[in-house]
Design a protein around this motif. Structure first.
Motif, short mmCIF file in Angstrom:
data_model
loop_
_atom_site.label_atom_id
_atom_site.label_comp_id
_atom_site.label_asym_id
_atom_site.label_seq_id
_atom_site.Cartn_x
_atom_site.Cartn_y
_atom_site.Cartn_z
N ALA A 158 40.86 59.38 63.39
CA ALA A 158 42.29 59.14 63.38
C ALA A 158 42.66 60.45 64.05
CB ALA A 158 42.72 58.85 62.04
N ARG A 159 42.25 61.52 63.53
CA ARG A 159 42.89 62.65 64.04
C ARG A 159 42.42 62.86 65.67
NH1 ARG A 159 41.18 65.22 59.17
NH2 ARG A 159 39.24 66.09 60.09
N GLN A 160 41.23 62.61 65.99
CA GLN A 160 40.78 62.48 67.26
C GLN A 160 41.54 61.70 68.28
OE1 GLN A 160 36.48 62.03 67.31
NE2 GLN A 160 36.48 64.27 67.92
N ALA A 161 41.89 60.38 67.74
CA ALA A 161 42.72 59.50 68.47
C ALA A 161 44.25 59.98 68.64
CB ALA A 161 42.81 58.16 67.88
N GLY A 162 44.61 60.81 67.65
CA GLY A 162 46.10 61.16 67.65
C GLY A 162 45.99 62.34 68.67
N GLU A 163 44.91 63.31 68.50
CA GLU A 163 45.09 64.42 69.46
C GLU A 163 45.00 63.87 71.01
OE1 GLU A 163 44.78 68.29 71.10
OE2 GLU A 163 45.71 67.34 69.38
N ARG A 164 44.21 62.76 71.34
CA ARG A 164 43.79 62.29 72.63
C ARG A 164 45.28 61.84 73.20
NH1 ARG A 164 40.50 60.68 76.09
NH2 ARG A 164 40.83 58.56 77.27
N LEU A 165 45.92 60.97 72.00
CA LEU A 165 47.10 60.48 72.62
C LEU A 165 48.11 61.46 73.00
CD1 LEU A 165 47.70 57.44 70.09
CD2 LEU A 165 47.22 57.45 72.57
N ARG A 166 48.25 62.64 72.15
CA ARG A 166 49.21 63.91 72.51
C ARG A 166 48.66 64.22 73.79
NH1 ARG A 166 49.35 69.12 72.18
NH2 ARG A 166 47.27 69.41 71.77
N LEU A 167 47.50 64.51 74.08
CA LEU A 167 47.08 65.32 75.37
C LEU A 167 47.17 64.21 76.64
CD1 LEU A 167 43.64 66.60 74.43
CD2 LEU A 167 45.67 67.95 74.88
#
Length: 409
Positions: free
Chosen positions: A159-168
Motif C-alpha cells: 500500500a505504501r509503495q502504491a501510494g508513493e508510485r501514485l504520488r510520483l
C-alpha cells in the motif's frame, strides 16, 4: 495450542514442563540448524542483519520457537502473542517486489524441521502419540498466525509503495501537462528523470484524455500500466503513450466501458498540454449536450464541432450580422431558408442536389433559393461572405438549431 479436554492436557504437568525445558535449551542450536537448512534450500535468500549484526531471520526463528514453547509450558488457552519480526519479514518482501510464496515455503520448512526435533524430545519425555499429534496441529495453527502476520506486513508495504508510485506519477503528469516555455533540453531531462522513477519509458507521442466520473464511487478504468492515470482530479485525466500504436484504440475502448470523456489528438511529448486543452474543450461540450455522452470520444473525429462551438460569443456575433436578412422572416420560415442556404453552400449544386440533401421537392428548393437571392443579393456570390455564412450555419446545425441533412443524400 491444543483445546480443552484434549490428549495433550491429560499429560502430567511435570512431564510437560520437562518437555518445554529440554526444547527451550535446544532453541539456539535448533534455530541455527533451521536457518542453515533454509539457506541450503534457498541459496538466493538475502541475509539481512539487525543493529547488533545478527541475522534477522535467525532472531525471528529463535523468537518464534521461544514464544511457542513458553505458551506451551504455561498451558494458556488463548493464542500466543506472535513475534513482530514476522510482520517485518512480510514488509521486506513487499518492499523488494517479491511475492510471499517463497516466504511461506520457508516457514513450512522451518516448522517441519522444528517438529522433527520436538518429536524426538517428546519420545524422551514419554509424551503419548495422541498428545504429540495435537501438538503438531497447534504448531501448524501457530504457523498460520505467522503467515497472517507476514501477509499484513506485505500488504502495508504494498500500500505504501502504491501510494508513493501514485504520488510520483502525479508529479510526472503535472510536469508533462504544463506549458513548457523554458529550455526544451532541460524540460526533457526533467521529464526523463521523473518518468524513470515510475518506470515509464518516454514515448515520441502522447494523447491526453479527460474523463467524466460515472459515479462517486466509480472504480478506476483498467487502462493498463503504460497509461498514466490521475484519479485525484475532479475530472480524472490520463496520458496515453503512442496512441496510434496497433491495437491501442481498441484496448482503451474496452478499458473505458462505462466511462465518458474525450481523448485529445496525438501530439509530440513536449506538447501534451495542447492535447489536454482539446480534450477539456470536448468534455465541456459533452457536459453542455453538444457532443455525444456515454462514451470516450476521440477529438480527431469531432474537429468541426471543436473548432466551431467553443468560441460561442464570436460565432453568435458573426451570426447576428451574417444572418441579419432572416430577422424579418418568421422563426419556422427563417429556419427553412437557413437550412436551404447551408445545403446550397455545401453542395455548390443546383436545385436537385439541394433537394436531395434536404429531402424536399426541387421546386420547393427553387422557390427558397429565389428568396435567398432577394434577401442577400449579390453577397451570396462573394467568397468571403459565403464562407462566413457556411461557418455560422454549420455552428447552428452542430448546436441542433438546424436539421441534419438526409443521410443517403
Amino acid at each position: 495450542m491444543p483445546a480443552e479436554r484434549s490428549a495433550w492436557r491429560e499429560v502430567p504437568k511435570l512431564r510437560v514442563r520437562r518437555f518445554a525445558a529440554l526444547a527451550t535449551e535446544e532453541v539456539p542450536e535448533l534455530a541455527q540448524d533451521i536457518l542453515r537448512e533454509i539457506r541450503r534450500e534457498y541459496p538466493g535468500l538475502p541475509l539481512v542483519l539487525d543493529d547488533s549484526g545478527e541475522p534477522m531471520a535467525l532472531v525471528g526463528i529463535r523468537r518464534a520457537l521461544e514464544v511457542f514453547l513458553v505458551h506451551l509450558a504455561s498451558g494458556a488457552g488463548s493464542p500466543p502473542t506472535l513475534p513482530e519480526e514476522f510482520q517485518e519479514f512480510g514488509r521486506g518482501e513487499g518492499v523488494h517486489g517479491r511475492t510471499l510464496d517463497s516466504l511461506q515455503a520457508i516457514y513450512r520448512l522451518g516448522v517441519r524441521l522444528a517438529w522433527r526435533r520436538l518429536a524426538e524430545i517428546g519420545q524422551q519425555c514419554d509424551i503419548p502419540a495422541p498428545a504429540m499429534y495435537e501438538l503438531a496441529e497447534a504448531g501448524f495453527e501457530y504457523l498460520d498466525g505467522l503467515v497472517d502476520l507476514s501477509v499484513r506486513g506485505y500488504a502495508e508495504a504494498a500500500a505504501r509503495q502504491a501510494g508513493e508510485r501514485l504520488r510520483l506519477q502525479r508529479r510526472l503528469m503535472e510536469l508533462l501537462l504544463s506549458d513548457h516555455r523554458g529550455d526544451p533540453a532541460e524540460t526533457h531531462a526533467a521529464l526523463a528523470e521523473r518518468a524513470a522513477r515510475v518506470g515509464w519509458p518516454l514515448p515520441e507521442q502522447v494523447a491526453v484524455g479527460v474523463l467524466l466520473r460515472p459515479g462517486r464511487e466509480a472504480m478506476a478504468p483498467a487502462v493498463g500500466e503504460g497509461v498514466l492515470l490521475d484519479m485525484e482530479s475532479e475530472q480524472p485525466r490520463m496520458v496515453v503513450p503512442d496512441p496510434d500504436a496497433a491495437g491501442r484504440s481498441e484496448l482503451l475502448r474496452r478499458a473505458m466501458t462505462g466511462w465518458s470523456g474525450a481523448i485529445g489528438p496525438p501530439v509530440p511529448l513536449a506538447q501534451a498540454a495542447k492535447s489536454l486543452r482539446w480534450a477539456s474543450a470536448a468534455v465541456d461540450l459533452m457536459e453542455r449536450g453538444l457532443l455525444p455522452c456515454g462514451e470516450v470520444l476521440h477529438c480527431t473525429e469531432y474537429t468541426e464541432a471543436l473548432v466551431l462551438l467553443p468560441p460561442e460569443e464570436l460565432i453568435e456575433d458573426l451570426a447576428r450580422r451574417a444572418l441579419a436578412p432572416l430577422s424579418h422572416c418568421g422563426p419556422s420560415h427563417g429556419r427553412r431558408l437557413a437550412e436551404t442556404l447551408l445545403a446550397w453552400l455545401e453542395t455548390r449544386g443546383g436545385a436537385p442536389e439541394v433537394a436531395a440533401r434536404l429531402g424536399v421537392h426541387p421546386q420547393t428548393v427553387r422557390y427558397r433559393l429565389r428568396q435567398i437571392r432577394e434577401l442577400w443579393g449579390d453577397e451570396v456570390d462573394d467568397p468571403d461572405r459565403r464562407f462566413e455564412l457556411e461557418l455560422v450555419l454549420r455552428a447552428q446545425r452542430l448546436r441542433g438549431e438546424l436539421a441534419e441533412p438526409v443521410k443517403d443524400a
